[in-house]
Motif scaffolding. Structure first.
Motif, mmCIF file in Angstrom:
data_model
loop_
_atom_site.group_PDB
_atom_site.id
_atom_site.type_symbol
_atom_site.label_atom_id
_atom_site.label_comp_id
_atom_site.label_asym_id
_atom_site.label_seq_id
_atom_site.Cartn_x
_atom_site.Cartn_y
_atom_site.Cartn_z
ATOM 1 N N ARG A 86 0.831 -1.204 0.000
ATOM 2 C CA ARG A 86 0.000 0.000 0.000
ATOM 3 C C ARG A 86 0.875 1.267 0.000
ATOM 4 O O ARG A 86 0.638 2.204 -0.754
ATOM 5 C CB ARG A 86 -0.943 -0.022 1.195
ATOM 6 C CG ARG A 86 -2.014 1.056 1.156
ATOM 7 C CD ARG A 86 -3.052 0.904 2.257
ATOM 8 N NE ARG A 86 -2.492 1.008 3.600
ATOM 9 C CZ ARG A 86 -2.434 0.025 4.480
ATOM 10 N NH1 ARG A 86 -2.917 -1.175 4.193
ATOM 11 N NH2 ARG A 86 -1.907 0.201 5.671
ATOM 12 N N THR A 87 1.929 1.251 0.819
ATOM 13 C CA THR A 87 2.815 2.402 0.907
ATOM 14 C C THR A 87 3.561 2.615 -0.396
ATOM 15 O O THR A 87 3.715 3.750 -0.864
ATOM 16 C CB THR A 87 3.823 2.207 2.079
ATOM 17 O OG1 THR A 87 3.086 2.007 3.277
ATOM 18 C CG2 THR A 87 4.714 3.413 2.243
ATOM 19 N N LYS A 88 4.043 1.537 -1.005
ATOM 20 C CA LYS A 88 4.713 1.627 -2.305
ATOM 21 C C LYS A 88 3.796 2.244 -3.348
ATOM 22 O O LYS A 88 4.188 3.132 -4.113
ATOM 23 C CB LYS A 88 5.139 0.235 -2.767
ATOM 24 C CG LYS A 88 6.597 -0.049 -2.636
ATOM 25 C CD LYS A 88 6.953 -1.436 -3.090
ATOM 26 C CE LYS A 88 6.613 -1.715 -4.532
ATOM 27 N NZ LYS A 88 7.137 -2.978 -5.031
ATOM 28 N N LYS A 89 2.567 1.750 -3.388
ATOM 29 C CA LYS A 89 1.594 2.238 -4.368
ATOM 30 C C LYS A 89 1.304 3.723 -4.165
ATOM 31 O O LYS A 89 1.297 4.500 -5.127
ATOM 32 C CB LYS A 89 0.305 1.418 -4.279
ATOM 33 C CG LYS A 89 -0.709 1.776 -5.324
ATOM 34 C CD LYS A 89 -1.940 0.882 -5.209
ATOM 35 C CE LYS A 89 -2.961 1.250 -6.259
ATOM 36 N NZ LYS A 89 -4.155 0.404 -6.180
ATOM 37 N N GLU A 90 1.082 4.120 -2.902
ATOM 38 C CA GLU A 90 0.785 5.518 -2.601
ATOM 39 C C GLU A 90 1.957 6.430 -2.930
ATOM 40 O O GLU A 90 1.784 7.575 -3.313
ATOM 41 C CB GLU A 90 0.403 5.683 -1.130
ATOM 42 C CG GLU A 90 -0.939 5.072 -0.801
ATOM 43 C CD GLU A 90 -1.239 5.023 0.698
ATOM 44 O OE1 GLU A 90 -0.392 5.477 1.498
ATOM 45 O OE2 GLU A 90 -2.315 4.523 1.063
ATOM 46 N N ALA A 91 3.191 5.905 -2.819
ATOM 47 C CA ALA A 91 4.387 6.686 -3.114
ATOM 48 C C ALA A 91 4.742 6.663 -4.594
ATOM 49 O O ALA A 91 5.655 7.364 -5.025
ATOM 50 C CB ALA A 91 5.557 6.172 -2.278
ATOM 51 N N GLY A 92 4.030 5.842 -5.354
ATOM 52 C CA GLY A 92 4.312 5.747 -6.789
ATOM 53 C C GLY A 92 5.607 5.009 -7.097
ATOM 54 O O GLY A 92 6.276 5.290 -8.095
ATOM 55 N N ILE A 93 5.941 4.050 -6.247
ATOM 56 C CA ILE A 93 7.196 3.292 -6.429
ATOM 57 C C ILE A 93 6.903 1.977 -7.116
ATOM 58 O O ILE A 93 6.005 1.276 -6.775
ATOM 59 C CB ILE A 93 7.886 3.056 -5.066
ATOM 60 C CG1 ILE A 93 8.249 4.401 -4.462
ATOM 61 C CG2 ILE A 93 9.096 2.171 -5.217
ATOM 62 C CD1 ILE A 93 8.735 4.317 -3.042
#
Length: 93
Positions: A86-93
């Motif tokens: 979820r954090t990766k997705k939100e950060a655009g990584i």
């Protein structure tokens, strides 16, 4: 571990009465047994810092912490994986 400068990672640490657990990118990384914790009678101070080179008085760009969260429980492996994705997705990584 082959970590390259500039690569983003999510690190998590959790402790129980007798162990410290570390995960990287939502996967278990290490576990260390420790002295059992005792009841706290005063506030606990926790320092979050970069890797620091005392000789050169610099972090040399090795670590940057952009978020820090404290949870009231040890997250399960599934919860850590979900948080990482979820954090990766939100950060655009």
């Amino acid at each position: 571990t082959d970590w390259k400068v500039g690569e983003w990672r999510m690190m998590a640490a959790a402790w129980t009465a007798d162990a410290l657990y570390v995960s990287v990118n939502g996967r278990p990384y290490s576990k260390a047994m420790c002295t059992p914790l005792v009841a706290m009678t005063r506030p606990l101070w926790l320092r979050v810092n970069n890797i620091y080179d005392k000789k050169n008085r610099s972090t040399n760009g090795l670590v940057a912490i952009d978020e820090f969260t404290v949870f009231s429980k040890k997250l399960s492996e599934t919860e850590l994986k979900d948080l990482y994705e979820r954090t990766k997705k939100e950060a655009g990584i």
